[in-house]
Design a protein around this motif. Structure first.
Motif, PDB file in Angstrom:
ATOM      1  N   UNK A 178       0.841  -1.440  -0.023  1.00 17.99           N
ATOM      2  CA  UNK A 178      -0.082   0.049  -0.034  1.00 17.99           C
ATOM      3  C   UNK A 178       0.823   1.210  -0.037  1.00 17.99           C
ATOM      4  N   UNK A 179       2.184   1.119   0.364  1.00 16.93           N
ATOM      5  CA  UNK A 179       3.022   1.989   0.332  1.00 16.93           C
ATOM      6  C   UNK A 179       4.479   1.716  -0.417  1.00 16.93           C
ATOM      7  N   UNK A 180       4.973   2.439  -1.072  1.00 14.03           N
ATOM      8  CA  UNK A 180       6.315   2.243  -1.704  1.00 14.03           C
ATOM      9  C   UNK A 180       7.213   3.548  -1.526  1.00 14.03           C
ATOM     10  N   UNK A 181       8.459   2.998  -1.371  1.00 11.58           N
ATOM     11  CA  UNK A 181       9.469   4.117  -1.360  1.00 11.58           C
ATOM     12  C   UNK A 181       9.923   4.568  -2.477  1.00 11.58           C
ATOM     13  N   UNK A 182       9.528   6.010  -2.948  1.00 15.37           N
ATOM     14  CA  UNK A 182       9.858   6.451  -3.979  1.00 15.37           C
ATOM     15  C   UNK A 182       9.730   7.992  -3.996  1.00 15.37           C
ATOM     16  N   UNK A 183      10.550   9.031  -4.698  1.00 11.42           N
ATOM     17  CA  UNK A 183      10.239  10.434  -4.752  1.00 11.42           C
ATOM     18  C   UNK A 183       9.222  10.611  -5.871  1.00 11.42           C
ATOM     19  N   UNK A 184       8.687  10.115  -6.583  1.00 16.52           N
ATOM     20  CA  UNK A 184       7.781  10.124  -7.649  1.00 16.52           C
ATOM     21  C   UNK A 184       6.516  10.843  -7.126  1.00 16.52           C
ATOM     22  N   UNK A 267      11.726  -1.472  -5.712  1.00 17.82           N
ATOM     23  CA  UNK A 267      10.557  -0.540  -4.914  1.00 17.82           C
ATOM     24  C   UNK A 267       9.670  -1.684  -4.292  1.00 17.82           C
ATOM     25  N   UNK A 268       9.784  -3.045  -4.364  1.00 21.68           N
ATOM     26  CA  UNK A 268       9.169  -3.828  -3.677  1.00 21.68           C
ATOM     27  C   UNK A 268       8.154  -4.925  -4.265  1.00 21.68           C
ATOM     28  N   UNK A 269       8.300  -5.057  -5.506  1.00 19.34           N
ATOM     29  CA  UNK A 269       7.139  -5.635  -6.205  1.00 19.34           C
ATOM     30  C   UNK A 269       7.918  -6.974  -6.892  1.00 19.34           C
ATOM     31  N   UNK A 270       7.141  -8.100  -6.817  1.00 22.08           N
ATOM     32  CA  UNK A 270       7.804  -9.307  -7.295  1.00 22.08           C
ATOM     33  C   UNK A 270       7.773  -9.044  -9.016  1.00 22.08           C
ATOM     34  N   UNK A 271       8.606  -9.668  -9.664  1.00 21.87           N
ATOM     35  CA  UNK A 271       8.757  -9.601 -11.165  1.00 21.87           C
ATOM     36  C   UNK A 271       8.737 -10.996 -11.925  1.00 21.87           C
TER      37      UNK A 271
END
Length: 714
Positions: A178-184, A267-271
């Motif tokens: 629900x939250x990701x670490x990004x400056x975007x 940023x925390x997602x599985x690919x």
């Protein structure tokens, strides 16, 4: 489903041998069939045909359009992606359309695709290009929007423009933060929701214990679990997510597709596992076959491999066709096979009276899915013949009791591929296709040149009547809340609704003061009954396109109904034109054919409907209860919107493909031939006969500079 199955047979016809009239008919049939298949697969999570059958029909549609470009319909399946969002969910308009992928089906297609990319970009044929190659997950396409690092919403692809709001359901999935670490300030990630095989098996075991629905395959289970109105149900089912693309971002993240995938992972997602960067077709194919061989070990379903141009600047230059990117494509896996016994052949009667044979099979697992029926298309297919009377399957017919080979590619209704004559019983008899309707006993006639036998009973045939009523209340038509297929069947059985007009007389029959008969029925109470009457009353004001589509006229799909509504504007104009029109001649006939996307087959069908006494009387009784809403004329300020444009000769400042894409983006129709319907011809050096014909017809001519000046920054 019966009409879907009968139409599937047209894919066996030879494109090269089609006349123009036959091509129009084929395109009309394919548009209707593929539109129904899209709705069944994307909206109802209940596929009616295999991926392989769907792909074959779509390829056939494209082949006909390539040979007869002037016949391309405005509702062409090649322009469609997905299906409209289902009711019950909020709607989210995507920041940009979510495209689907085109398909490759053999190794040689890959070489052609790579060559076409180099040609489009004006690159030397020996220049090397990098491609990202990864497995194609068989799941549900989803987009996730984050604002300042917080999940704002999640949506399904829907019809590529508008999707279903599944935010609350997605919040229950561990794979989606629900939250990701990004400056975007904003970021949209696209990926696939799916169900792993171990989770699918466990889910079906629980469903069986509870006496609830058993899912046919992991894709349907994932779609059904994600698209729950109650997020608590989604939370109880193990869903997984792989991110594979960035749809939108507040600033540039990377210069290549491969770097984007690495960013998504950081940023925390599985690919997707087995993703690899490859150069040129030979290396791509090597990895394709490695993925194919690894398929059974992945733990989740894949149905092919996706190839994407790695360089993002080249992706931007390549751009998009109407529904697919030029820079990406899917290489589908071959269909899967299994042998089983044919226990019976059932005949189903569709809305248009088509008699379609369906094989009832001893249940068998094909590619991990238990299937128990298959399409047999029509009587010729059962005999071992194609539409020209030539042998298929080596001329082997299909008989009850035979051992048959079936194949599928992700669906529940496969196709019969072969028959094992060595296992045929000596007393097995050839199948006798019925010449009377199994539902009403009317004659079932096969017209000359038609592959399908049809019931002549019309509305006296209960199967046709019920299917027409179901069609009338379907989403694309009247969409009456509380009145679906199940209720229509019950009301028909009770004798309350025999034709469309009867729906709008229910309130008079069972309304306040006489409600007892309806509210005492199972599933109905006073409140639900009154809600139904209100929902029916709300549809007395009905948009013209929905009304035309709801009539269930053969060859008139949802998009075609919109074309007719836009052209005629209101019901009075449409009705008057159809009643006074004559098939094949006259001003009304010519006017009908002037509509882009309307061919002779559709036009004949519409006019014939209004000239059949019983059909016309039924329509009149229905419309007497309605207040049809006039259609809005489309608004577009492009200088070429609505015009038919032909490009001929050599273009020097852009490729032909780029010019065509630009014109279509501005609302123009690009044709390959010059006719009286052409509005503008753009002629470069070497234009030849098309320029000459344009001059003869007095059509406006522009050179390339004139064309660019005309469209400007539009």
């Amino acid at each position: 489903m019966a009409d879907d199955l009968d139409n599937a047979n047209h894919a066996t016809l030879d494109v090269a041998a089609l006349t123009e009239a036959q091509a129009r008919a084929e395109l009309a049939r394919l548009a209707e069939l593929l539109d129904g298949a899209n709705t069944a697969y994307h909206t109802e999570d209940a596929p009616v045909m295999s991926d392989a059958d769907y792909d074959a029909l779509k390829r056939r549609n494209m082949a006909i359009e390539a040979r007869f470009p002037e016949l391309k319909r405005s509702d062409s399946p090649s322009e469609q992606v997905g299906a409209k969002p289902a009711d019950g969910f909020g709607k989210i308009t995507h920041s940009r359309p979510l495209m689907s992928l085109g398909n490759l089906f053999n190794d040689q297609d890959l070489y052609k695709w790579v060559d076409s990319i180099k040609k489009y970009l004006n690159l030397p044929s020996d220049e090397q290009l990098a491609f990202v190659v990864d497995p194609k997950i068989d799941g549900l396409s989803v987009t996730l929007r984050y604002e300042n690092g917080t999940l704002k919403y999640a949506a399904t692809r829907g019809d590529r423009f508008v999707g279903e709001d599944i935010t609350q359901n997605v919040r229950t999935m561990p794979d989606i933060p629900t939250r990701i670490s990004t400056n975007l300030s904003h970021l949209e990630i696209r990926g696939e929701v799916f169900m792993a095989w171990k989770d699918f098996i466990q889910l079906n075991e629980r469903q069986k214990e509870l006496g609830e629905k058993i899912f046919a395959n992991p894709r349907n289970a994932a779609a059904g679990s994600l698209r729950q109105l109650d997020a608590r149900i989604t939370a109880k089912r193990k869903l997984s997510f792989f991110g594979y693309a960035i749809e939108d971002a507040s600033e540039e993240i990377a210069s290549t597709q491969f770097e984007l995938i690495q960013f998504i992972s950081r940023i925390g997602f599985k690919t997707i596992s087995l993703t690899k960067l490859c150069w040129e077709p030979e290396e791509i194919l090597k990895h394709y076959y490695f993925i194919l061989e690894s398929r059974a070990t992945l733990g989740y379903d894949i149905d092919g491999v996706v190839y994407k141009v790695d360089n993002l600047e080249l992706q931007r230059r390549l751009g998009f066709r109407s529904t697919t990117p030029r820079w990406a494509i899917a290489h589908k896996f071959p269909a899967e096979l299994a042998w089983t016994r044919l226990e019976a052949i059932d005949i189903q009667v569709g809305r248009t009276g088509a008699l379609s044979p369906v094989a009832r099979l001893t249940p068998v697992t094909v590619g991990g899915v238990v299937v128990s029926n298959a399409t047999l298309h029509n009587e010729d297919y059962i005999k071992g013949l194609d539409s020209k009377g030539e042998e298929i399957r080596g001329g082997k017919d299909i008989r009850v009791g035979d051992w048959v080979q079936v194949y599928r590619a992700g669906d529940v209704i496969p196709k019969v591929a072969d028959v094992d004559l060595a296992r045929r019983k000596s007393d097995a008899l050839p199948y006798a296709f019925p010449t009377t309707c199994p539902e009403c006993g009317s004659d079932a006639i096969r017209e000359e040149g038609d592959a399908v036998r049809r019931c002549t009973g019309g509305l006296i045939c209960p199967a046709q009547a019920v299917e027409k009523l179901k069609h009338l209340v379907s989403r694309g038509a009247f969409d009456i809340e509380g009145l679906g297929a199940k209720q229509v069947e019950q009301f028909y059985k009770d004798g309350w609704v025999k034709e469309p007009a009867d729906i709008f007389e229910l309130k008079a029959k069972f309304g306040p003061g006489n409600l007892l008969q309806l509210k005492n029925r199972e599933g109905w109470g006073e409140k639900s009954s009154l809600n139904l009457f209100d929902a029916i009353d709300a549809r007395r004001d009905i948009p013209l396109a929905r009304l035309i589509f709801g009539l269930g006229i053969r060859h008139v799909g949802e998009s075609s109904a919109n074309l007719l509504a836009t052209h005629y504007g209101n019901w009075e104009n449409f009705e008057a034109a159809m009643k006074s029109a004559t098939v094949g001649t006259g001003a009304e006939w010519d006017d009908l054919l002037s509509i882009d996307g309307v061919g002779e087959v559709m036009a004949t069908s519409v006019i014939t409907t209004f000239h059949q006494e019983a059909e016309r009387a039924s329509i009149d009784r229905l419309v007497a209860h309605l207040r049809p809403i006039e259609a809005e004329k489309p608004q577009n300020d492009s200088p070429v919107s609505g015009k038919t444009v032909v490009f001929t000769g050599t273009l020097e400042k852009m490729t032909r493909a780029e010019a065509k894409a630009r014109a279509e983006a501005l609302g123009a129709k690009v044709s390959g031939s010059v006719s009286a319907k052409t509005d503008l011809v753009v002629a470069g050096p070497g234009a030849g006969s098309k320029e000459k014909k344009a001059r003869e017809l007095g059509i406006e001519l522009l050179d390339e500079d004139g064309w660019l000046a005309l469209i400007g920054d539009a």
